[in-house]
Design an enzyme around this catalytic site. Structure first.
Site, mmCIF file in Angstrom:
data_model
loop_
_atom_site.group_PDB
_atom_site.id
_atom_site.type_symbol
_atom_site.label_atom_id
_atom_site.label_comp_id
_atom_site.label_asym_id
_atom_site.label_seq_id
_atom_site.Cartn_x
_atom_site.Cartn_y
_atom_site.Cartn_z
ATOM 1 N N GLU A 107 0.722 -1.234 0.026
ATOM 2 C CA GLU A 107 -0.026 -0.095 -0.036
ATOM 3 C C GLU A 107 0.984 1.125 0.033
ATOM 4 O OE1 GLU A 107 -2.511 1.403 -0.871
ATOM 5 O OE2 GLU A 107 -4.066 1.511 0.427
ATOM 6 N N ASP A 111 -3.810 6.094 6.256
ATOM 7 C CA ASP A 111 -4.322 7.486 6.693
ATOM 8 C C ASP A 111 -5.335 7.370 7.860
ATOM 9 O OD1 ASP A 111 -4.482 10.345 6.688
ATOM 10 O OD2 ASP A 111 -6.105 10.273 5.354
ATOM 11 N N VAL A 161 0.583 14.593 1.545
ATOM 12 C CA VAL A 161 1.902 14.342 0.597
ATOM 13 C C VAL A 161 1.600 13.780 -0.773
ATOM 14 C CG1 VAL A 161 3.360 14.009 2.389
ATOM 15 C CG2 VAL A 161 1.971 11.994 1.487
ATOM 16 N N ARG A 173 1.456 11.982 -9.337
ATOM 17 C CA ARG A 173 1.875 10.656 -9.114
ATOM 18 C C ARG A 173 3.178 10.307 -9.665
ATOM 19 N NH1 ARG A 173 -2.753 8.102 -7.432
ATOM 20 N NH2 ARG A 173 -4.982 8.521 -8.222
#
Ligand code: IMP
Ligand code: MG
Length: 183
Positions: A107, A111, A161, A173
């Site tokens: 992953e 969060d 972030v 990305r």
């Protein structure tokens, strides 16, 4: 956050580099070595959750030196206010029957913990030989659902972030490092 109009605007929102390319590379190499020694001789399936984890997956699988297969999933979680309804919809599922494998979920970031909490429940119900979670980033201060990864490469403070697979409005990305985002 609106649609990014120009390269200048794109760059102006990259506030500071939080984790450099070389720091990421060193941590990914170490994680790959640990996986290689732990899973040697066992059927291994690396599963990443799209889209955020695609860059981490690409680098991590190349740091693994033992045989492994790769799988991708996509998941959407639904919430009522701040409470998880426990309803996660798998919008793209694995092809593999995971009961034959030792599975590692790869992953990008944990969060609130909601997504992985749900995905882990779903995958455990399919009876893999074992199931572990490796995350690139962990923001423990943001947790809503109790969730702990087996391996976390970097623990970060409560900043939004971007980069190395992580997006803001589908942009960023492609940055090769992790940066703090700011308007
Ligand atoms: P959780 O279910 O709240 O743990 O959310 C996990 C997902 O939210 C991650 O897989 C990311 O796609 C996204 N996410 C959470 N924090 C950030 C961030 O700081 N930047 C980009 N995406 C994030
Ligand atoms: Mg994600």
């Amino acid at each position: 956050m609106g649609m990014i109009q120009s390269t200048e605007e794109f760059q102006s929102r990259i506030k500071r580099v939080l984790i450099s390319e070389s720091e990421i590379a060193a941590a990914v190499k170490k994680a790959g070595e640990e996986i290689s020694s732990s899973y040697d001789g066992h059927p291994l399936l690396l599963v990443s959750i799209l889209k955020g984890a695609f860059v981490f997956m690409a680098d991590l699988c190349r740091a693994v030196t033992v045989p492994c297969e790769i799988g991708f999933m996509s998941a959407k979680s639904y919430y009522e206010g701040t409470t998880s309804t426990g309803k996660v919809t798998i919008t793209l599922d694995l092809e593999q029957d995971i009961s034959k494998y030792h599975v590692i979920i790869v992953e990008d970031i944990i969060d609130t913990g909601r997504t992985l909490n749900d995905v882990v429940k779903i995958l455990k119900a399919r009876g893999p030989r074992s199931l572990k979670v490796v995350t690139l980033l962990d923001k423990p201060s943001r947790r809503v659902v109790e969730f702990k990864a087996d391996v976390s490469l970097f623990t970060i403070p409560d900043h939004f972030v971007i980069g190395y697979g992580l997006d803001c409005g589908e942009h960023y990305r492609n940055l090769p490092y992790i940066a703090e985002y700011g308007e």
